[in-house]
Design an enzyme around this catalytic site. Structure first.
Site: not given
Length: 314
Positions: A138-140, A238
């Site tokens: 997962l992105d930060q 996104r």
């Protein structure tokens, strides 16, 4: 002490790449692990060192001199984790926003991997020295569900399941505007942005990507949406939502200053000041890598996104 393995290529695997063939023959090695063994000179075919993409023939003799797992040069750290499920093979956790997944150049502490090394007895060699146990990312600044492998066989089977799109992933997000079609499909190849290297974009040279979405609730100038990425490209949700004109609130790369288009100053400020992309991995479902049983997990909407939803309802 090194473990020695010897295989003979059967007729049904003749003509395959060496890395694919060896992964099939061993059964518990991922192709990534096989490639590392080949690149490090631990694999011989008929007594000769070859490349991972080399083609094998029926009857070829493959010898592997497997070294023991290298000790991790990463410190274990006592970082709290919200673990929703755990057994001998895997664990499922609810990742908070801001937690980086694994160490990288310039950052060797404070990551999920540091926390996992403290929590688990031994992750050495599970998926690689720098990312032990990590099956997906997962992105930060994305919160929510992640599954972590605790054994090599779990890592291999979960990696295959993700690659073959057998894992169901559902996200909740807040986007700017309300899509005209309350349910839909976004398709567009995702690749590196041609001029801004930190960003991804829908580009002809990218990899095929597909996202399903539906509007869960209409909010003030925004919408709470559920997204189901069929593929797993970097920043996919996104990028796709921004591509169709509905970037995620708080997204520093893709949203710009769309908060200025909201009518109510309170809503403007709430969206302007939201510190991350409003994206949460809500649901994860997959076949258990050992029992084969279908397991399903859900994580409640992260507190900061829930507060933003309540603000945008007013």
């Amino acid at each position: 002490m090194n473990a020695r393995h010897r295989f003979t290529v059967p007729d049904d695997l003749a003509g395959n790449r060496l890395d694919r063939c060896l992964a099939d023959l061993h059964g518990e090695w991922s192709r990534a692990r096989v490639r590392r063994l080949i690149d490090d000179g631990h694999v011989l075919v008929n007594g000769q060192a070859v490349k991972p993409a080399s083609t094998v023939a029926a009857g070829d003799c493959i010898e592997v001199d497997e070294p023991p797992p290298q000790p991790l040069d990463i410190a274990a750290e006592d970082i709290p984790l919200e673990i929703l499920y755990e057994d001998a093979e895997l664990l499922v956790l609810d990742k908070p926003p801001g937690l980086v997944i694994h160490p990288a150049a310039g950052r060797q502490s404070g990551t999920l991997v540091n926390a996992l090394l403290q929590h688990c007895d031994d992750l050495s060699g599970i998926g690689g020295a720098e990312r032990p146990g990590i099956v997906h990312r997962l992105d930060q600044d994305t919160s929510g569900l992640m599954v972590v492998a605790k054994t090599e066989r779990a890592h291999l089977k979960l990696s295959i399941a993700f690659r073959q799109r057998e894992v169901e992933k559902r996200y909740l997000a807040i986007c700017y505007g309300v899509p005209v079609d309350l349910e839909g499909v976004i398709e567009g190849a995702v690749g590196r942005h041609p001029t801004e290297r930190k960003r991804m974009a829908v580009v002809a040279s990218g990899r095929q990507a597909r996202t399903l979405y539906r509007v869960v609730e209409k909010l003030a100038g925004t919408a709470l949406i559920e997204c189901r990425p069929v593929t797993g490209r970097t920043h996919q949700i996104r990028v796709h939502m921004a591509h169709v004109g509905h970037a995620l609130v708080g997204d520093p790369l893709y949203a710009g200053r769309q908060w200025r288009n909201l009518a109510d100053p309170r809503h403007q400020h709430a969206c302007r000041d939201f510190p991350r992309q409003a994206l949460h991995a809500r649901r994860l479902a997959f076949d258990h890598p050992v029992t084969g049983e279908r397991v399903e997990f859900e994580a409640p909407l992260a507190d900061d996104i829930q507060r933003l939803v309540e603000t945008l309802r007013r």
